[in-house]
Write an enzyme that holds these catalytic residues in place. Sequence first.
Site, short mmCIF file in Angstrom:
data_model
loop_
_atom_site.label_atom_id
_atom_site.label_comp_id
_atom_site.label_asym_id
_atom_site.label_seq_id
_atom_site.Cartn_x
_atom_site.Cartn_y
_atom_site.Cartn_z
N ALA A 42 0.79 -1.23 0.00
CA ALA A 42 0.00 0.00 0.00
C ALA A 42 0.83 1.29 0.00
O ALA A 42 0.64 2.16 -0.87
CB ALA A 42 -0.99 -0.04 1.17
N ASP A 62 -3.85 -2.64 3.92
CA ASP A 62 -4.04 -1.85 2.69
C ASP A 62 -5.06 -0.75 2.87
O ASP A 62 -5.07 0.25 2.13
CB ASP A 62 -4.47 -2.76 1.54
CG ASP A 62 -3.25 -3.53 1.03
OD1 ASP A 62 -2.88 -4.51 1.68
OD2 ASP A 62 -2.66 -3.09 0.02
N LYS A 93 -3.71 -8.45 2.65
CA LYS A 93 -3.61 -9.58 1.71
C LYS A 93 -4.49 -10.74 2.12
O LYS A 93 -4.54 -11.10 3.31
CB LYS A 93 -2.14 -10.02 1.64
CG LYS A 93 -1.85 -11.21 0.75
CD LYS A 93 -2.36 -11.04 -0.67
CE LYS A 93 -1.84 -9.79 -1.33
NZ LYS A 93 -2.56 -9.44 -2.58
O1 MRU Z 1 -1.13 -7.30 -3.47
P1 MRU Z 1 -0.04 -6.65 -2.68
O2 MRU Z 1 1.25 -7.39 -2.73
O3 MRU Z 1 0.10 -5.20 -3.03
O4 MRU Z 1 -0.55 -6.71 -1.18
C1 MRU Z 1 0.22 -6.09 -0.20
C2 MRU Z 1 -0.27 -6.32 1.18
O5 MRU Z 1 -1.29 -6.90 1.41
C3 MRU Z 1 0.54 -5.71 2.28
O6 MRU Z 1 0.46 -6.47 3.43
C4 MRU Z 1 0.00 -4.30 2.58
O7 MRU Z 1 -0.03 -3.52 1.42
C5 MRU Z 1 0.76 -3.60 3.61
S1 MRU Z 1 2.31 -3.09 2.98
C6 MRU Z 1 3.20 -2.24 4.10
#
Ligand code: MRU
Length: 350
Positions: A53, A242, A253
């Site tokens: 994110a 996110d 995720k």
């Molecule tokens: O699909 P992605 O790889 O962008 O998903 C990322 C995540 O779910 C992370 O855990 C989230 O963005 C936090 S990042 C500091």
Amino acid sequence: MTSIPRTLSWQGELPGRLRMIDQTKLPAEFLEIDCETVESVWEAIRSLRVRGAPAIGVAAGYGTIVGLQGGAYANRSAFDARLTDVTDYLATSRPTAVNLFWALDRLKHVAAAHPDLAPSAMLARLLDEARAIDAEDREMCAAMGRHGASLLPQAGGVLTHCNAGGLATAGDGTALSVIFAAVAAGHDLHVFADETRPLLQGARLTAWECRQRNIPVTVICDSMAALLMRDRKVQAVITGADRIAANGDAANKVGTYSVAMLAQAHGVPFYVAAPSSTFDLPLASGADIPIEERDATEITHGFGRQTVPDGVNVWNPAFDVTPAHLIKAIVTERGVISPVSTESVAAMLS
Ligand code: MRU
């Protein structure tokens, strides 16, 4: 510790380019790519060359500059029209991480606050703002580490899901920043990384980051988390987010919700680390968070091999929402929110 390369950075002045690590290639190959068109930034976000994110927010900030530079603007209204087109376009790259929209809104507000600046001066001001988003994200990562480190055990195992490290931010990460700060403060931690189906951000990226920092890490299949907890191999779970609603419900995720349920069942504290740019306070609860659904081929043909018969239905939501009552604390750059409720979230973020 090996020096850690920047996940993304602005190269040059104006015109410049957005350089990023192509995360789809890790861990087999370390490749940096330069984005010089807004279409290439959109594609990089969409295909997870840059992901996580906060990193998506920083990429959107610089991506806006990429989309604006090089234009011949007769006046401010022509510049502003292009700004609207570019930000609207980048906003379609991914729907769940609110940092994307937060960064784009921030640039639009800066432009709206300076109607008298000529296009070239306005573009320079927007680059300053994109750089500020980048720098602030680095500071927020460090602050989350400072606030959250003492939540983790002095010695033991910590489970994390997906990648919430330096690759997902401009700095050291959110959840991983807390782990890195705890290790730096002398905690003897062993990281367990869920592999994180279907795109394996845990196996590919979190494990890579821990190796870079010489932090012991064990990758497990997502389905092994219950056994890991039953066998008392982890004393805490920490993930990123996110988007977090006003009541503390946190999208992250897909699979995070399962891990939080398992943690509750085994009496293991479940923590979330996220900067204020990840909170979406106009959303009352997680039920309102848009959940990205991605292409079925990520499941049927992951990493170059067909693993599902042709013609079979596939559901591929990229995120799920962990209800606030399963979260013991949310670590932010401003401090730790605990217990997690609409009131405590508002008190920390207002
Ligand atoms: O699909 P992605 O790889 O962008 O998903 C990322 C995540 O779910 C992370 O855990 C989230 O963005 C936090 S990042 C500091």
